[in-house]
Every structure is written in structure tokens, then in C-alpha cells.
Design a protein around this motif. Sequence first.
Motif, PDB file in Angstrom:
ATOM      1  N   LYS A   1       0.471  -0.123  -9.474  1.00  0.00           N
ATOM      2  CA  LYS A   1      -0.818   0.371  -9.978  1.00  0.00           C
ATOM      3  C   LYS A   1      -1.816   0.570  -8.836  1.00  0.00           C
ATOM      4  N   ASN A   2      -2.644   1.593  -8.961  1.00  0.00           N
ATOM      5  CA  ASN A   2      -3.619   1.921  -7.911  1.00  0.00           C
ATOM      6  C   ASN A   2      -4.787   0.951  -7.813  1.00  0.00           C
ATOM      7  N   ASP A   3      -5.038   0.187  -8.867  1.00  0.00           N
ATOM      8  CA  ASP A   3      -6.198  -0.712  -8.837  1.00  0.00           C
ATOM      9  C   ASP A   3      -5.858  -2.102  -8.280  1.00  0.00           C
ATOM     10  N   ILE A   4      -4.677  -2.247  -7.715  1.00  0.00           N
ATOM     11  CA  ILE A   4      -4.238  -3.524  -7.146  1.00  0.00           C
ATOM     12  C   ILE A   4      -4.781  -3.654  -5.725  1.00  0.00           C
ATOM     13  N   ASN A   5      -5.212  -4.843  -5.366  1.00  0.00           N
ATOM     14  CA  ASN A   5      -5.619  -5.134  -3.986  1.00  0.00           C
ATOM     15  C   ASN A   5      -4.390  -5.677  -3.255  1.00  0.00           C
TER      16      ASN A   5
ATOM     17  N   MET B   1       2.129   1.715  -3.423  1.00  0.00           N
ATOM     18  CA  MET B   1       1.045   2.193  -4.289  1.00  0.00           C
ATOM     19  C   MET B   1       0.901   3.709  -4.169  1.00  0.00           C
TER      20      MET B   1
ATOM     21  N   GLU C   1       0.828  -1.214   0.000  1.00  0.00           N
ATOM     22  CA  GLU C   1       0.000   0.000   0.000  1.00  0.00           C
ATOM     23  C   GLU C   1       0.858   1.257   0.000  1.00  0.00           C
TER      24      GLU C   1
END
Length: 195
Positions: free
Chosen positions: A149-153, A143, A140
Motif C-alpha cells: 500500500k502507498n500509505d505505508i511508512n 511500494m 519503497e
Amino acid sequence: MKKSQETRLNILRKAFDLIYKNGYQKTSVDEIIATTQVTKGAFYYHFKTKDEMGLAILEELLKPTFTSAFIEPLQNTENALESIYDLMNHILMEDSLLTIENGCPASNFAQEMAPWNIDFTKALNELSKQWENAMTNAIEKSMKQGLIKNDINAREVAIFVMSGYWGIRNLGKLANNKSVYLIYLQGLKTYFQRL
């Protein structure tokens, strides 16, 4: 350190070595006593049961080692994916304490004891959660810095990496060859490049 504390630590260390090589279930208290050269009375002075000793191994030996090897390298990292990869590479390819044929001590304990002993399950789950949280937090942070990438969990990535580690340790035991580790590390690198 007092003699009593030295004796206790000696029992834990030698019992850990036996358990790592032979498994928890197959290692008897009598074998531990013979290896440590303490009396049965001395063993039971320090530990009421074998399971009490096993939990002490988790808390006093495995947890500090696990923390320094698996968690601390991720706490102040600038690039989480690079640090996670380096951690995996070091643990699998360079660490001299963890052998291919014996696998990962925490994983071994989980497989042998988690189904039968709630205290082992809790202690091992705590270790697992700490590693998951350290990885998730590092991802995090990376990120936010724009390195991932920002859309990664982040939690999904952490669980995926952990699952791969536990699995590859078992495959390594079966193959008894580090070449399987290299395949995992290459796959991990490829996966990280997509993030």
C-alpha cells in the motif's frame, strides 16, 4: 595468507566463538590466549587491548557476515515483504551458526558494550543503519511496484521488523526453544498481509 595474518585471523575467530558463548565481559584475554594457543606477546602484537580486538571482530568478522546474511538478500528483491519474511525465517529457523541459547552476536555486543564504549556503539549503529536502509529501500521499491500500500511508512515497517527480531532473539534465549520464533514468524506474516 602470511603466517602473521593467519595468527591474527585465528585469534579473532576463536575469540568470537568464546565471546558468543560466554559474553564479551566474561571472556578474558587469558582465555582467548589459552584457546588460540598463542603467546601473550603474540596476542598483544596484533591487538593493543581487548577492546581493539573486539572492534576488529565487529569490522572483520561480524560486519561481512551481517552484510551477506541481513542486507544483500534485500538489495535486488522484487517483493520486499516476501524477502524480509524469508530472511527472518532462515535466520531464526535454519541458520546453523546462530544458536538459540546464545542469541544474536550483534545484539549481544550492543547490550554488553554500547553503554560503555563509544567505538562499539558507532560500529554497531552502522550495522543497524545499513540493515534499516536496505529494508526501507526494498519496501519503497515494492511500494512503487504496487506490491505494498502507498500509505505505508517504509522506515516504520523496517524499525518494527528489526525491533521484533532483536526482541525475539532475547525471548528465544530465555525460552531456549524455537517455538517462540514460530510465534514471531506467524505474527510477522499476519502483519505483512495487512500491508
